[in-house]
Design a protein around this motif. Sequence first.
Motif, mmCIF file in Angstrom:
data_model
loop_
_atom_site.group_PDB
_atom_site.id
_atom_site.type_symbol
_atom_site.label_atom_id
_atom_site.label_comp_id
_atom_site.label_asym_id
_atom_site.label_seq_id
_atom_site.Cartn_x
_atom_site.Cartn_y
_atom_site.Cartn_z
ATOM 1 N N ALA A 107 -20.535 14.548 75.008
ATOM 2 C CA ALA A 107 -21.373 14.428 76.203
ATOM 3 C C ALA A 107 -21.131 15.594 77.156
ATOM 4 O O ALA A 107 -22.075 16.132 77.756
ATOM 5 N N ARG A 152 -28.838 11.653 74.590
ATOM 6 C CA ARG A 152 -28.276 10.652 75.509
ATOM 7 C C ARG A 152 -28.395 9.247 74.923
ATOM 8 O O ARG A 152 -27.480 8.417 75.084
ATOM 9 N N ASP A 178 -26.185 12.636 82.446
ATOM 10 C CA ASP A 178 -27.335 12.013 83.108
ATOM 11 C C ASP A 178 -27.859 12.901 84.237
ATOM 12 O O ASP A 178 -29.074 13.089 84.398
#
Length: 204
Positions: A107, A152, A178
């Motif tokens: 991520a 995501r 995000d």
Amino acid sequence: MNQPVVPLAGLLAICLAGCATVTEFRGETTATVSLTEEQSALREATDQFNETAETRGWVEKSGGLAELASVLMSGREAETSEADYVSLIGIGERPTDEVMRTLASDATDAADRLSHMSDMAEAILRDATDSNIVRSDLIAYEQAFVNARKCRRSFANAADTAAVMLPASTEMALAAFDSEIDRANDLADRLADEYSGRNAGQIS
């Protein structure tokens, strides 16, 4: 995760204009040029993001312009390889703490690469001229943005499948991604507005 709205401003005309000859990317000329020529820094950054996402198993290989047009015009989510990513990082096979570190690392890397791509987009917008907003850059950015959303969802699915309380480091990494996706959504809208505004009389 806040689901960003798929940017639509100006994109219907752009996608339709590009369907017949996807190699025509300079709105200010009538020349048809190969998409592999005169690539901008933004295009290179989006190519790197897409290649990394595919080679590291965050997404399946993109369906290209046809998939992009379908996603943007219908609002549906693009297909992704969530189950493959779960298997790839070893959920249920590797120790949970190792899986969480892998998820956080992926991520973070995705957020960093998306941030670099968005920095290039912001630079273009800061120095916008009649010649530096080109169709290939806009379409490439939109494709990478769609891929970022697919990444995501793969990460979210992995977190759900692990069925554990996420460590703070993993939550922070996902939250940072995000934020970058939200930023990319805004930039995609701005690029589309800038391109369509400067080339409104040339889109047919």
